[in-house]
Design an enzyme around this catalytic site. Structure first.
Site, PDB file in Angstrom:
ATOM      1  N   GLU B  53       0.814  -1.218   0.000  1.00  0.00           N
ATOM      2  CA  GLU B  53       0.000   0.000   0.000  1.00  0.00           C
ATOM      3  C   GLU B  53       0.848   1.269   0.000  1.00  0.00           C
ATOM      4  O   GLU B  53       0.447   2.294  -0.527  1.00  0.00           O
ATOM      5  CB  GLU B  53      -0.955   0.010   1.195  1.00  0.00           C
ATOM      6  N   PHE B 115     -11.495  -8.069  13.111  1.00  0.00           N
ATOM      7  CA  PHE B 115     -10.389  -8.477  12.248  1.00  0.00           C
ATOM      8  C   PHE B 115     -10.083  -7.357  11.247  1.00  0.00           C
ATOM      9  O   PHE B 115     -10.970  -6.824  10.606  1.00  0.00           O
ATOM     10  CB  PHE B 115     -10.738  -9.766  11.504  1.00  0.00           C
ATOM     11  N   GLN B 116      -8.829  -7.019  11.119  1.00  0.00           N
ATOM     12  CA  GLN B 116      -8.358  -5.951  10.244  1.00  0.00           C
ATOM     13  C   GLN B 116      -9.047  -4.617  10.528  1.00  0.00           C
ATOM     14  O   GLN B 116      -9.289  -3.824   9.632  1.00  0.00           O
ATOM     15  CB  GLN B 116      -8.498  -6.337   8.758  1.00  0.00           C
ATOM     16  N   LYS B 165     -17.701  -1.390   5.384  1.00  0.00           N
ATOM     17  CA  LYS B 165     -18.144  -2.341   4.362  1.00  0.00           C
ATOM     18  C   LYS B 165     -19.665  -2.329   4.193  1.00  0.00           C
ATOM     19  O   LYS B 165     -20.165  -2.435   3.067  1.00  0.00           O
ATOM     20  CB  LYS B 165     -17.661  -3.745   4.734  1.00  0.00           C
ATOM     21  N   MET B 483      24.217   8.957   2.852  1.00  0.00           N
ATOM     22  CA  MET B 483      24.016  10.184   3.620  1.00  0.00           C
ATOM     23  C   MET B 483      24.149   9.906   5.113  1.00  0.00           C
ATOM     24  O   MET B 483      24.676  10.729   5.862  1.00  0.00           O
ATOM     25  CB  MET B 483      22.647  10.780   3.291  1.00  0.00           C
TER      26      MET B 483
END
Lengths: 186, 589
Positions: B53, B115-116, B165, B483
């Protein structure tokens, strides 16, 4: 919570001179939508600004508009930043600095529970009268006083109650409004 | 407008179509399946499946920055949303317009540790310009259109729309994008004329003026870049730019001083320090630009054009603030400049330019060429020479290679340079290149990368293969986090704590494993031919450019120093690198 110590936001800049810290009351008109208070508070914690007092309530139910009064402290530069940052939040309608506009009134309400008997109890009641605090609950061993006024008056009353048997205090925090006919932009 | 009932998922797709969205970068998951089902059943909006993502967000950033359009991301709840946080923060810091749609567990499960599930609006509140949790399907269309409005108006930024959802399944009314604006959010774009007048008068009185331009010019659009060029041409004022603003004024332009700041050009920083009037156009006095604040351009009067009032007087007090969109402000300034037939003091300007030429003569980017080892600066110089006549877009990761790219690659047009400036996100460049290439399929898109950064989002090579996006990943491979190592050498007694990557993959084999082309160059003599091969390959290429391992990036304003106290490459031979910064400077970031 050390906004006054970091006037610059730059990692390079360590300012040794202690700048002048001022206390300001800000009125913020916001959409009363979920999370708006978290947005305002998150701004203060995320950027290291102080919150001395905060009150919030919906003031126009049909428009779902709330008014937040925040008392904050910082250098004039930090106060200016706080106002600009608040105005940048999408659900914020307008911000007014009640301290700068000068012509404004601030009040808070406190409920002060004092327990004691005898001379102390009488003295507490006498002081309450002098401060125009109302008795809103009483038992043979306690009072609850309701006091309204500027923060320093409330502070002073509470300090005086300490030796007289102060048990606990509930305070609303500061609400403020400008004098005169003009209102804030909504 | 159609008032027929639609499901939430249908509303999402309809809203995207009505907003003119052609590409969405995303990754499916349980809580966005209804939306993915709708994507499957239409053809107007193309979905690009990323591999992580974070990749979706950076791809959307690259897409947005190279086109001027709003980037769109679609991810699922929980880990989908948390993985997007880095890219959202990056977009917020660099003011990139983005709408990120996240799935959420059904409304009745919110708060149940489902969940999630994660508190997406809570997590993303400080890293977005605004965010929404949609609880009623009848609000969905309005919120989506509002999200695009907020993301693209005023100072651009990312907006998250979290859709449970059950709301995606529920049926509700759709409203079109017409007349949708936020009920209170009205960013100011037109400047106050008093401020414009004062600014123009101040500029006309200047003897040593400088234009300090930033990403705001790019964000304002192509017109702003054109107006900036006009204004510089008619006044003869030298122009320097921040990292984010490169390309707004052409590097081939007569007034160009190069980038300023920590690794900026000597002449640009010296001119900033010694100027008497500074015109900040769409930049924000970032700490990488200013160096030590109380020594920042001490003798100048400052004009600051910014669309965001909170940027004004944040770190540097300015004399004339102008809250406006850059294009509007420049347009008004040019009009007034012309109508008053103003001009700068010719003699003073000649002297100012003479001084600048003297600074330029220090040749601050000079480096020792090496016949056996590819110097990283040389690699960028050759890459530029071989790509400058093409339709090229450059993205970068973060680190030494990024600074070398900014110093040695020369941009003549806006929207050609995509880099993570504010947040400094390693791993930005590869997915950003995916987004840029998707927007410009025929162009040459090159990610100038470092060996450490590129591994952070390497999996997006797989995306490039799937969508036949022929991006070129040009890795300046010095086997170090360069760096980090440079700072350890300068500030931490040369103790190279964990800045050496001991087990790098074989990038050529890695390229082949992904199904793209791997090219390696180890000697200066073979570099040109290898770069040409890369350009001519019509497929994604991973270019392993082995460069001198211990080269450091100069010039540099060390911590705690001012613009006129730069460290030059020649001042810091490798053996003395540890004593180049004093103890006090080492305490600072």
């Amino acid at each position: 919570m050390n906004a006054q110590l970091q006037p610059s936001g730059s990692a390079y800049f360590i300012d040794t001179a202690k700048p002048l810290v001022e206390t300001h009351a800000l009125a913020v008109i916001v959409d009363n939508e979920p999370g708006v208070l978290a947005r305002v508070i998150g701004l203060f914690s995320g950027r290291g600004y102080n919150i001395d007092s905060l009150t919030v309530s919906e003031t126009q139910h049909e428009k779902h508009v709330s008014r937040i009064t925040i008392v904050t402290s910082g250098t004039p530069g930090v106060i200016e930043q706080i106002k600009n940052q608040l105005e940048r939040l999408v659900p914020v309608h307008s911000v007014a600095d009640l301290t700068v506009s000068g012509n404004s009134i601030t009040r808070e309400l406190a409920m002060v529970k004092v327990a004691g008997t005898g001379e102390k109890r009488v003295e507490a009641l006498r002081l309450a009268e002098a401060f125009r605090a109302r008795v809103i609950d009483a038992s043979t061993a306690s009072f609850i006083f309701e006091i309204t006024g500027k923060t320093d008056k409330v502070e002073q009353f509470i300090t005086l109650m300490v030796p007289l048997g102060l048990v606990e205090v509930a305070r609303t925090g500061v609400a403020g409004i400008t004098r005169g006919a003009e209102g804030m932009k909504v | 407008m159609a008032t027929a009932e639609m499901t939430g998922a249908e509303i999402v797709l309809k809203a995207l179509q009505d907003q003119g969205v052609e590409h969405v970068f995303g990754y499916p998951g349980g809580a966005v399946l209804p939306i993915y089902d709708e994507i499957f059943q239409q053809e107007k909006v193309e979905h690009i499946l990323v591999r992580h993502e974070q990749g979706a967000t950076h791809a959307a950033e690259g897409y947005a920055r190279s086109t001027g359009k709003c980037g769109v991301v679609l991810v699922t709840s929980g880990p989908g949303a948390t993985n997007a946080v880095t890219g959202l923060t990056d977009a917020l810091m660099d003011s990139i317009p983005m709408v990120c749609i996240t799935g959420q567990v059904p409304t009745h499960l919110i708060g149940n540790d489902a969940f999630q599930e994660c508190d997406t609006v809570g997590i993303t509140r400080p890293c977005t310009k605004h965010n929404y949790l949609v609880k009623d399907v009848n609000d969905l269309a309005r919120i989506l259109h509002e999200a695009f409005y907020v993301a693209t108006h005023g100072r651009p930024g990312p907006v998250v729309v979290d859709i449970p959802k059950d709301v995606q399944f529920a049926k509700g009314r759709y409203v079109g994008p017409k007349n949708i604006e936020h009920k209170t959010y009205r960013p100011r774009v037109k400047p106050e004329q008093d401020a414009i007048r004062a600014a123009v008068e101040l500029i006309a009185s200047a003897k040593r003026p400088i234009l300090y331009t930033g990403g705001g010019v790019i964000n304002s659009g192509v017109t702003a870049s054109k107006l900036l060029r006009d204004f510089a041409a008619m006044t003869g004022i030298p122009v320097t730019s921040t990292l984010m603003g490169l390309g707004a004024y052409p590097a081939s332009g007569k007034n160009w001083l190069g980038m300023l700041g920590m690794h900026g050009m000597y002449e640009a920083n010296m001119a900033m320090h010694d100027c008497d009037v500074m015109i900040n156009v769409g930049a924000r006095f970032d700490d990488r630009i200013t160096g030590r604040l109380n020594a920042f351009s001490p003798n100048s009067r400052k004009i600051h054009i910014d669309i965001d009032p909170s940027s004004i007087n944040k770190t540097v007090r300015v004399d004339i603030p102008i809250v406006a969109d850059v294009a509007h402000a420049l347009e008004d300034m040019i009009r007034l400049w012309k109508s008053k037939s103003l001009s700068l003091d010719k003699k003073a300007m000649d002297q100012w330019w003479k001084q600048i030429e003297a600074w330029k003569a220090r040749d601050c980017l000079r480096y020792k060429k090496n016949p056996d080892v590819i110097m990283p600066q040389y690699a960028i110089e050759r890459l530029y020479a071989l790509t400058k006549d093409r339709d090229t877009y450059i993205t970068t990761e973060v680190g030494q290679h990024q600074m070398w790219a900014a110093q040695f690659y020369r941009f003549d047009e806006p929207n050609r340079w995509m880099t993570s400036g504010g947040l400094g996100t390693m791993g930005y460049g590869l997915p950003a290149a995916v987004g840029v290439q998707q927007a410009h399929p025929k162009s040459l898109v090159i990610d100038i990368a470092g060996d450490a950064s590129v591994l952070m989002t390497m999996q997006e090579m797989s995306t490039a293969i799937q969508y036949e996006l022929p991006i070129k990943i040009f890795i300046l491979n010095n086997q170090y986090m360069g760096m980090v190592r440079q700072w350890q050498q300068l500030l931490h007694g040369n103790r190279l704590s964990h800045s050496y990557t001991e087990a790098l993959p074989d990038f050529v084999k890695l390229a082949e494993a992904y199904g793209c082309v791997g090219i390696r160059a180890t000697k200066p003599s073979e570099l040109d031919a290898a770069i040409k091969e890369m350009i001519d390959t019509p497929r994604p290429v991973l270019f392993d450019c082995r460069v001198a391992n211990l080269t450091n990036c100069f010039p540099m304003i060390p911590s705690g120093k001012a613009h006129n106290e730069m460290l030059m490459g020649e001042d810091v031979p490798d053996e003395e690198v540890g004593s180049a910064i004093d103890a006090k400077g080492k305490m600072l970031v």
